[in-house]
Every structure is written in structure tokens, then in C-alpha cells.
Design an enzyme around this catalytic site. Structure first.
Site, PDB file in Angstrom:
ATOM      1  CG  MET A   1      -2.235  -0.789   1.222  1.00  0.00           C
ATOM      2  SD  MET A   1      -2.787  -1.355  -0.425  1.00  0.00           S
ATOM      3  CE  MET A   1      -4.511   0.385  -0.147  1.00  0.00           C
TER       4      MET A   1
ATOM      5  CD  GLN B   1      -6.787  16.563  14.804  1.00  0.00           C
ATOM      6  OE1 GLN B   1      -6.150  16.573  15.382  1.00  0.00           O
ATOM      7  NE2 GLN B   1      -7.295  15.357  13.776  1.00  0.00           N
TER       8      GLN B   1
ATOM      9  CE  LYS C   1     -22.172  21.688  17.582  1.00  0.00           C
ATOM     10  NZ  LYS C   1     -20.746  21.741  16.522  1.00  0.00           N
TER      11      LYS C   1
ATOM     12  CG  ASP D   1     -20.839  24.670  10.273  1.00  0.00           C
ATOM     13  OD1 ASP D   1     -20.470  24.939  10.187  1.00  0.00           O
ATOM     14  OD2 ASP D   1     -21.630  23.546  10.924  1.00  0.00           O
TER      15      ASP D   1
ATOM     16  CG  ASP E   1     -17.568  14.695  10.438  1.00  0.00           C
ATOM     17  OD1 ASP E   1     -16.798  13.117   9.885  1.00  0.00           O
ATOM     18  OD2 ASP E   1     -16.787  13.859  10.724  1.00  0.00           O
ATOM     19  CB  SER E   2     -21.488  12.366  13.087  1.00  0.00           C
ATOM     20  OG  SER E   2     -21.525  13.969  13.657  1.00  0.00           O
ATOM     21  N   GLY E   3     -23.293  14.727  10.954  1.00  0.00           N
ATOM     22  CA  GLY E   3     -25.082  14.834  10.671  1.00  0.00           C
ATOM     23  C   GLY E   3     -25.698  15.134  11.425  1.00  0.00           C
TER      24      GLY E   3
END
Ligand code: R5P
Length: 310
Positions: free
Chosen positions: A35, A94, A190, A216, A220-222
Site C-alpha cells: 500500500m 485540529q 450548541k 456551515d 461530518d456525522s450530521g
């Protein structure tokens, strides 16, 4: 000018190439059995202005490594100037130490790209504008807002709409859109108690009887969007649509959004859409290829990029 594409978003690279009427440079990016990534630029790039198009999206580390190796290959082939075109700059979240003994990975990634040999960076809707300063090379941060505003203008009436920031961190972005639309602003306050979980606290502003347009940089996760949509509807909003630049949409995010109370989610093509996104009933994709293509063309011609937004 030479346009080189990695494997992260070939459809967007093709669309940018079509916009510029410049073919993609022949190049192979493949894997050895273990890989490791191997790259071969199959055309002469000596003395050329080279734009390497690669979002550092899922799988983020593979796509980042591909970008670094492509930069190295072009540098060793005597490209005159190398621009890393990253429609989506992964690791951007990050950007500070959230606690002791944690990294600032966005800065590390910026260092890697610079040290690999990039001369410039061209990106879009950075998670935080100050990430530009993580690069010690010229960095242009484009905005998807004009593309979104065109779409919003076709579908919403400013008098019956309210622009919503789904968290306090996104207020500047949402305020900018509200101002350009002439619509009011609301904010979802939030609090995120644990990484990966989001909790809606309360709504600042009046949303009753209004169509909410959430804006926004990343979905990502929603979780943020779905929770915010629930909270807005509970406060009397008539419907909630979200315009988000980068559709990271990890794990079960598409299913979560499909099953949510969101009327529509509109993302851009900075990250290549999966099949699940393509067939989803309430997710639509706007292309930023003309915007990125125009910015690439202007960079090559040494023309203003910022004037695209005035
Ligand atoms: C956070 O500051 C970002 O702007 C997004 O709101 C966040 O990354 C969305 O993540 P998720 O979809 O996982 O809630």
C-alpha cells in the site's frame, strides 16, 4: 499551466480542467503491494506552473500522502511553481490544542505540504480563516458563498427566511450570508460535551414561521445539523434547509440525514460524492468547479483572486 490530479476527487479535477480548457496531465498514482504510494508524472513539467488538485478527504491520510508524493514528484521534475489545490483541507478542525498533551495537526499538515515543496496553496472555506497563517507560503482561501447565494436566491424569499448558524463558531460565516441576503440571523447555541456527540442548548433569535437556512463549513456525522433542525422546528420554524461547503458525511451520516427533519442538505463537490449521496432524496450537490477553475486560471495569469468575491 499543468493540471495534475490525485485520486481523491477525479470528477472535480476533470470539471476544473474542462472549465480551463486545459487537459489533465497524464499521471499515474498507484499502490505497491504493501500500500505504499507510487506516482509517475507521464508528461514533461520542467519550468511549468503546476496545479496539483487533491482534497485531503476520506481516507484522509492516504490522500494527504498522495498529495505530498505528487508535490515531491513535480518538484524533482523541475516544475517552476507548484500550487497545492485543496478544495477540502482535511485536518483543519485540529487547529488548536483542545487539552494538554494534544497536537495541532492542522499546523503539522501545513508544514508537511510546505516542506514537500508546494509554493502556494489554494483552498476553499477553511474551517477557520487563520489556518492560512499555518502556511508560510501564499495561501488563497476561497468562499463557496457566492455559489450558494445564487442557489438560495432562486429558492428562498429573504422576507420569510432566516439564516442560521448551527453553532457559535459559525456566526461570522452566517452573518455574512444574512447580510448579503438581507435576511435576519439566528444562532443555535450548541455545547459538545464529548467528541463526536453534539447537544443543542437553545436558539438565539426568532425563527417562528420562517424558513431556516443553516450554513456551515463541514457536515461530518450530521449530528450538528440534525439536532439543530429539531431545535429550530421545535421553536416554530416552518422548514430547515442546510447549505454546507464540505460534505464529509462519515459513517451513517447520509442515512441520518435522510431520516432527519431536514428538508434539504446542499453540499458542494469539494469531496467526491458517494453513491449513497448521489441517490439520497434530500441531499443535492452544487459544483464549485467553475469557481476553483477561475481561481486557478487567475493564479496562473497573476491576476487578482480576491476580486472574485467583490
Ligand atoms: C464544527 O465546528 C464544524 O463547523 C461543524 O459544525 C462540525 O464539524 C459538524 O460535525 P458533525 O456533522 O459531526 O456534527
Amino acid at each position: 499551466m499543468k493540471l495534475v490530479s490525485g485520486n481523491s476527487n477525479p470528477a472535480l479535477a476533470e470539471a476544473i480542467a474542462t472549465y480551463l480548457n486545459v487537459p489533465l496531465t497524464k499521471c499515474v498514482v498507484r499502490r505497491f503491494a504493501d500500500m505504499e504510494i507510487f506516482v509517475e508524472i507521464q508528461e514533461n513539467v520542467r519550468g511549468e506552473d503546476v496545479f496539483i488538485i487533491q482534497s485531503t478527504s476520506f481516507p484522509a491520510n492516504d490522500h494527504l500522502m498522495e498529495l505530498l508524493i505528487l508535490i515531491d514528484a513535480v518538484r524533482r521534475a523541475s516544475g517552476r511553481r507548484i500550487t497545492a489545490v485543496m478544495p477540502y483541507f482535511g485536518y483543519a478542525r485540529q487547529d488548536r490544542k483542545p487539552g494538554p498533551r494534544t497536537p495541532i495537526s492542522a499546523k503539522l499538515v501545513a508544514n508537511l505540504i510546505t516542506h514537500a515543496g508546494a509554493d502556494r496553496v489554494l483552498t476553499l472555506d477553511l474551517h477557520a480563516g487563520q489556518i492560512q497563517g499555518f502556511f508560510d507560503i501564499p495561501t488563497d482561501n476561497l468562499f463557496a458563498a457566492p455559489v450558494m447565494i445564487r442557489d438560495i436566491g432562486d429558492k428562498f424569499d429573504a422576507n420569510s427566511s432566516v439564516v442560521v448558524s448551527p453553532d457559535v463558531g459559525g456566526v461570522v460565516r452566517a452573518r455574512g450570508l444574512a447580510k448579503r441576503m438581507g435576511a435576519p440571523l439566528a444562532i443555535v447555541d450548541k455545547r459538545r460535551e464529548r467528541a463526536g456527540e453534539s447537544e443543542v442548548m437553545h436558539i438565539i433569535g426568532d425563527v417562528e414561521g420562517k424558513s431556516c437556512i443553516m450554513i456551515d463549513d463541514i457536515v461530518d456525522s450530521g449530528g450538528t445539523l440534525c439536532n439543530a433542525a429539531d431545535a429550530l422546528l421545535a421553536q416554530g420554524a416552518t422548514d430547515v434547509t442546510a447549505y454546507i461547503t464540505h460534505g464529509v458525511l462519515s459513517g451513517g451520516a447520509v442515512a441520518r440525514i435522510t431520516a432527519s427533519k431536514l428538508k434539504n442538505l446542499i453540499i458542494t463537490d469539494t469531496i467526491q460524492a458517494t453513491e449513497a449521496i448521489r441517490v439520497s432524496k434530500n441531499i443535492r450537490v452544487l459544483s464549485i468547479a467553475p469557481l476553483m477553475g477561475e481561481a486557478v486560471g487567475r493564479t496562473a495569469a497573476e491576476k487578482s483572486v480576491s476580486s472574485l468575491f467583490y
